[in-house]
Design a protein around this motif. Structure first.
Motif, PDB file in Angstrom:
ATOM      1  N   ARG B  88      18.916 -44.237 -42.527  1.00  0.00           N
ATOM      2  CA  ARG B  88      18.573 -43.030 -41.480  1.00  0.00           C
ATOM      3  C   ARG B  88      17.215 -43.270 -40.727  1.00  0.00           C
ATOM      4  O   ARG B  88      17.329 -42.756 -39.347  1.00  0.00           O
ATOM      5  N   ALA B  89      16.313 -43.701 -41.331  1.00  0.00           N
ATOM      6  CA  ALA B  89      14.950 -44.052 -40.580  1.00  0.00           C
ATOM      7  C   ALA B  89      15.216 -45.210 -39.558  1.00  0.00           C
ATOM      8  O   ALA B  89      14.590 -45.006 -38.477  1.00  0.00           O
ATOM      9  N   GLU B  91      17.800 -45.636 -37.827  1.00  0.00           N
ATOM     10  CA  GLU B  91      18.630 -45.060 -36.801  1.00  0.00           C
ATOM     11  C   GLU B  91      17.883 -44.131 -36.062  1.00  0.00           C
ATOM     12  O   GLU B  91      17.734 -44.185 -34.711  1.00  0.00           O
ATOM     13  N   ASP B  92      17.043 -43.218 -36.720  1.00  0.00           N
ATOM     14  CA  ASP B  92      16.222 -42.279 -35.934  1.00  0.00           C
ATOM     15  C   ASP B  92      15.039 -42.896 -35.154  1.00  0.00           C
ATOM     16  O   ASP B  92      14.702 -42.542 -34.067  1.00  0.00           O
ATOM     17  N   THR B  93      14.567 -44.282 -35.630  1.00  0.00           N
ATOM     18  CA  THR B  93      13.436 -44.518 -34.767  1.00  0.00           C
ATOM     19  C   THR B  93      14.073 -45.536 -33.730  1.00  0.00           C
ATOM     20  O   THR B  93      13.532 -46.102 -32.809  1.00  0.00           O
ATOM     21  N   ALA B 157       9.320 -42.293 -41.044  1.00  0.00           N
ATOM     22  CA  ALA B 157      10.605 -41.347 -40.915  1.00  0.00           C
ATOM     23  C   ALA B 157      11.521 -41.721 -42.398  1.00  0.00           C
ATOM     24  O   ALA B 157      11.957 -40.347 -42.945  1.00  0.00           O
ATOM     25  N   TYR B 161      12.303 -38.372 -45.086  1.00  0.00           N
ATOM     26  CA  TYR B 161      13.640 -38.243 -45.830  1.00  0.00           C
ATOM     27  C   TYR B 161      13.258 -38.340 -47.564  1.00  0.00           C
ATOM     28  O   TYR B 161      14.251 -37.505 -48.314  1.00  0.00           O
TER      29      TYR B 161
END
Lengths: 657, 170, 296
Positions: B88-89, B91-93, B157, B161
């Motif tokens: 997810r990190a 993806e987020d960044t 990030a 999480y």
């Protein structure tokens, strides 16, 4: 599709192999003494090649195994196969190879020089006769890569009479053709399963074909599956470019003479394309009344130099941009102001490299200089450069700032033989589902961009885009996927398809299908290369006067692209390339107060035509040129050979002291 | 030499040379696909695995040190819930390591995330990694595909999480 | 298991006496601490003939860190990371700096103090730092049933060129550091000793002074493959000198050490190493001056 898990359907035990290479640059092979007879091992050499002992690359070729003559260090001589990788490796150390050295040969000593290729306009003699000053500099791009850390692994086996090859490659067609030719089989009887390949500079175009051919020979001989691992060296030779410029009394360039010498190693490859790419980079952005470029290709006993990031465009552009900074330095003017004043359009350059209008580049230079406060930094470091003891360990640094700009090119030139008749067809059906059928090899990178363009153009969900899974026999060889060639062409073709569908949508019943061929999107201007982007970067670095390490402080970059599909990804990609290029230049990032160096990169979009071109090789050149300019200021010497080495730094410092 | 160990959750009895490096064991015996690139001297940093939950360069671990050990390769790690924090990190960044070093960098990130967990729970005397430590640790892998800012963004990030996960758990 | 390739026997002694007996019984065996150096050699694996291995990791005495009234005693198989957890109060700043800069945390967990001291071909940064801190090492000589234990100054393990002087059956078991803290110390290094030994220079410097008068001046310059230099003459020359040093004093010290650097190698030293050494020394002395001025 790539990366599919492929099951090896052959019950025989796996055979492992290793390639034995020459450890001399040049000589005659006297004999190969094999280890004691052991039935578990067997050797393959040139006499075992069923077809010709030659790997073809378009019109050029090189031998798969060395015959009686050794042409370069690292040339494959034989391959040893046995029951497991480790015993094969140990056993291979028992093989003795006798050479006869005819003369002592230096690897870079030219053995054969091709007749030079020339390009010119205007009257050179007249230009130089009018000159108030003549500036001559020799630029060397010494980026020589011999990446041997990368392990290649090829697996070959026979399944139902079909010779199957599993290999990481970016040119599956070449693997297939080479295996078929070496094993004297039909192309249809060879199936290639391309695995993910990691070659950031497209440097492994041909190695998979060589290894696959050797492994395939072993499979045919033993009728067993074969796994061949090798640390295959990839190589790029240095490029030396001499530039001599006639300047008038106001510092305006009138005429320029350029001589580029390219050592292509033992077997020159892609030479025609190389000349065009080098030429595209050699023509400067300042207008000239007369210009003459001569590109000399030299054969030597170094390994065959082929694709590594590009085919010489970045080296040539580096010399052009570093030279522009050298002229400004000679005239003692700010290099950004000099560029703003003298860069302009020329019809001669447009014939070779078609670019967006130069005023757009001027705006870009202005914006980059403003954000970096270039004028102030430049003036401050000029003062420091003229200081009494700039390299004292007491003040433990000396700084410089440099600027460079340029236009990116992608793929091969417009009249290259690799511009094939590849096609893409896009179909939009009644449920807003999109089906893409193409003759391109659909790598993940390409399909991601295709999805993005289709989704944007046809306003459909990215997940509704599907790709027809063709096997390689139905695809056309589009040439090696280098310099984002396929991305460039296929995205343009996808864009064209989408536009045509958009025009018919809501007027004609669904499904609507459109097909575009590669020929239809070739530049109408007929320039050798067409660029739709400009870039400008500024680097601030310092030489640590204690450790003598060059450290990067800040990087600013501004790029303007013609409607790039994904601007954020492009920005990230540029950051990566800048990092990688700095690393190649032996310039280290430093942390200031716990924070890493600032990297301020922006990409702007202009125009509405949905295509982009790669700026990768241009960006590498810009980093090299800006770093050379910044180092020239920091070290108070013309740094014209890049990447800089510790020996260079010492010699500059000692001369200064 | 016969060695009993657990690799990616599977209990295995390996018959290997006692001094064989772990990266070769994984590549040859288990056909782990991540290890197609090998420098042989620990300088590329491309062979990171988790050995008893700690990141190690597998080319520097001999077979005899695997007795009773738990090895987690990237393939195994992907099946754990911790992987999702990093996924997810990324993806987020919008930043992620290149395919060349994806597995190794991800496992180094994981080892840094575990430092946070351990320091916050008092299970270790390790301090929470500062920015320079994060960049330096990730720099063990020499691939220059991520710049320092990206490494820090990804780590921040992922750490967010991971902390949320811990809050939920306790 | 592969035919033709021998799998070395691994001996894992659990006590010191087992270790001594194993090393006596297998005189050609390789002592194995962290293994980072051995395994990073290009020809490490596969080889036809590998020596047996004596793993030191199961011997508790070698894994211990002891603090006595006078000394900090560090077992040879204590890892860099484990040593760093001892804390700033106990560990000299110079040692801490050296350990932290030697490798990343992931590798530090594996490198052992003993291993870093006993690398056969390459000199790493730690011996230089321990030498500047005047550390001593305990050496056990396993000669048949007889075992001899002695404490040596660490610099006696190497000659000027950095060659390791201990015999095959000598084993470094402990390292001993006094609690006297240096008043000034610095560790400057450039390059990577493992991948680029020809350009790497490491300097460790500790200075003990009393009210701005130099008491002891310990410097060690290391070139990974060619030099391990402790300029004793400069130590004597600097004894009793007032801080800050004058420009002339700095120049004299630099000149004197550089003369020794240039004369102590049979081969030509790469210019980068010469230049770096000169600058490292100069910079260390400027820093010493800066600190002494700020203390006034």
């Amino acid at each position: 599709m790539p990366d599919k898990s492929v099951k090896i359907a052959n019950d025989s035990p796996m055979i492992h192999g290793i390639v034995i290479r020459a450890n001399i640059d040049s000589g005659t092979l006297v004999g190969v003494t094999l280890p004691k007879q052991d039935k578990r091992f067997f050797i393959l050499g040139p006499e075992d090649v069923a077809g010709p002992n030659s790997v073809e690359v378009h019109t050029e070729n090189f031998p798969l195994f060395a015959g009686s003559e050794i042409n370069y260090k690292g040339q494959p001589i034989v391959a040893l196969f046995g029951p497991d990788a480790e015993t094969v490796e140990v056993k291979s150390r028992e093989i003795e190879i006798d050479f006869e050295l005819t003369t002592e040969v230096q690897p870079f000593h030219p053995k054969h020089e091709h007749s030079p290729i020339k390009y010119h306009w205007g009257l050179m003699d007249q230009g130089f006769a009018q000159a108030a000053t003549v500036l001559e500099r020799t630029y060397t791009d010494r980026r020589v890569w011999t990446r041997e850390d990368t392990m290649f692994q090829v697996t070959t086996w026979i399944d139902d009479g079909q010779l199957k090859v599993k290999v990481p490659t970016q040119w599956p067609f070449h693997v297939r053709d080479t295996v078929a030719s070496i094993c004297a089989r039909t192309k249809k009887s060879v199936t290639v399963y391309p695995m993910a390949h990691f070659s950031t500079k497209d440097e492994k175009i041909l190695q998979p074909s060589i290894l696959a051919a050797i492994a395939a020979l072993a499979t045919v001989k033993s009728n067993s599956p074969v796994m061949l691992s090798s640390r295959f060296p990839t190589y790029k030779s240095p490029i030396i470019i001499m530039r001599k410029t006639a300047l008038d009394a106001q510092g305006k360039p009138i005429a320029e003479e350029v001589d580029a010498q390219i050592d292509q190693g033992a077997f020159p490859l892609f030479t025609g394309e190389l000349f065009k790419q080098v030429l595209a980079g050699l023509i400067p952005l300042y207008p000239l009344e007369a210009f003459s470029a001569q590109v000399r290709i030299v054969e030597s006993h170094s390994p065959p130099s082929h694709f590594f990031g590009d085919l010489g465009y970045s080296s040539a552009l580096f010399s052009s941009e570093a030279h522009a900074s050298a002229i400004a330095r000679q005239l003692q003017v700010n290099p950004s102001n000099w560029r703003m004043k003298h860069y302009g359009e020329t019809k001669e350059r447009a014939k070779i490299l078609e670019t967006p209008p130069v005023p757009r580049l001027r705006d870009l230079i202005g914006a980059t200089c403003t954000v970096s406060d270039f004028a102030r930094h430049y003036a401050a470091y000029e003062l420091q450069r003229r200081g009494k003891r700039p390299f004292s360990a007491f003040l433990n640094y000396t700084r410089g700032i440099g600027i460079a700009c340029g236009a990116g090119i992608s793929g091969f030139s417009t009249n290259s033989p690799y511009h094939s008749s590849s096609k893409i067809s896009v179909t939009l059906d009644a449920n807003d589902q999109v089906l893409v059928n193409s003759s391109f090899y659909p790598s993940r990178k390409i399909t991601t961009l295709w999805r993005s363009v289709i989704s944007k153009e046809l306003s459909v969900d990215q997940q509704s885009v599907r790709f027809i899974d063709n096997d390689t026999s139905k695809m056309i060889d589009t040439g090696p996927e280098v310099l984002s060639l396929d991305i460039e062409r296929s995205v343009m073709m996808i864009g064209e398809c989408c536009k045509a569908i958009k025009a018919k949508r809501f007027q004609e019943p669904l499904p609507i299908s459109e097909t575009v061929s590669a020929k239809s999107i070739v530049s109408k201007e007929q320039a050798l290369f067409s660029s739709k982007n400009w870039g400008c970067i500024i680097l601030e670095l310092e030489v640590n006067t204690i450790t003598l390490v060059v450290e990067i402080r800040r990087v600013w970059g501004r790029f303007t692209f013609n409607n790039p599909p994904e601007i954020d990804r492009l920005r990230l990609k540029f950051r990566h390339i800048i990092n990688e290029s700095l690393n190649e230049c032996n310039i280290m990032p430093i942390h200031r107060e716990g924070a890493p160096p600032i990297m301020d990169i922006e990409v702007d979009s202009f125009g509405d035509e949905a295509y982009q071109t790669s700026a990768t090789s241009a960006l590498r050149a810009m980093v090299l040129a800006a770093a050379s300019a910044a180092l020239s200021q920091a070290l108070n010497r013309d740094v014209s050979a890049m990447p800089i080495t510790s020996e260079d730094i010492i010699s500059y410092i000692r001369r200064e002291e | 030499m016969k060695i009993e160990c657990t690799i990616d959750g599977k209990h295995l009895l390996l018959t290997v040379n006692s001094n064989k490096p772990l990266n070769l064991i994984l590549a040859d015996e288990l056909e782990t696909p991540l290890l197609t690139i090998r420098c042989r001297d620990g300088s590329c940093g491309n062979c990171v695995v988790l050995l008893n939950d700690e990141a190690v360069l597998s080319c520097l671990i001999p077979a005899f040190r695997l007795k009773g050990a738990r090895v987690l390769t990237f393939e195994g790690y992907q099946k754990t819930r911790f992987w999702h924090d990093l996924e997810r990190a990324y993806e987020d960044t919008g930043s992620h390591p290149c395919p060349h070093c994806y597995a190794s960098k991800t496992l180094i990130f994981e080892s840094l995330l575990q430092m946070i967990v351990k320091s916050e729970s008092g299970a270790s005397r390790d301090e929470e990694p500062d920015e320079e430590t994060i960049v330096r640790e990730i720099g063990l892998n020499k691939c220059p595909c991520l710049d320092a800012h990206e490494m820090l963004d990804i780590f921040k990030a992922a750490a967010t999480y991971r902390r949320r996960r811990r809050v939920r758990r306790y | 298991m592969y035919e033709g390739i021998r799998s070395p026997a691994v001996h894992m002694p659990k006590t010191m006496s087992d270790l001594v007996s194993a090393s006596t019984r297998f005189p050609n065996a390789t002592f194995w601490a962290g293994g980072t150096f051995i395994m990073s050699r290009h020809d490490y694996y596969p080889t036809r003939d590998s020596n047996d291995i004596i793993s030191l990791n199961e011997v508790p005495e070698l894994k211990r860190i002891n603090r006595t009234d006078r000394y900090l005693e560090i077992g040879a198989t204590v890892s860099f990371e484990q040593l760093l957890t001892v804390g700033k109060q106990v560990l000299p700043g110079l040692l801490q700096m050296t350990l932290e800069r030697s490798a990343t945390k992931i590798v530090r967990k594996q490198i052992t103090v003993g291993g870093a001291i006993c690398t056969p071909q390459i000199r790493l940064a730690l011996p230089g730092t321990l030498s500047a801190l005047q550390a001593e090492v305990e050496v056990k000589s396993c000669m048949g049933p007889k075992t001899e234990t002695r404490w040596l100054e660490i610099n006696r393990l190497y000659d000027k060129k950095g060659a390791f002087l201990l015999k095959k059956n000598d084993l470094v078991t402990r390292i001993r550091l006094g609690f006297e803290r240096e008043d000034f110390s610095c560790h400057i290094a450039a390059g990577d000793p493992m991948t680029n030994p020809g350009e790497t220079v490491m300097l460790s410097f500790a200075c003990f002074h009393n009210q701005s008068v130099v008491d002891r001046f310990r410097m060690c310059i290391t070139f990974p493959t060619s030099m391990f230099l402790i300029p004793h003459e400069v130590d004597m020359m600097m004894h009793g000198t007032m801080l800050p040093l004058t420009t002339q004093q700095i120049e004299r010290v630099v000149r004197s050490i550089m003369e020794e650097v240039l004369s102590s190698s049979d081969h030509e030293i790469p210019p980068i190493q010469v230049e770096r050494s000169r600058r490292f020394i100069e910079s260390a002395l400027h820093e010493l001056n800066a600190q002494s001025l700020s203390e006034r």
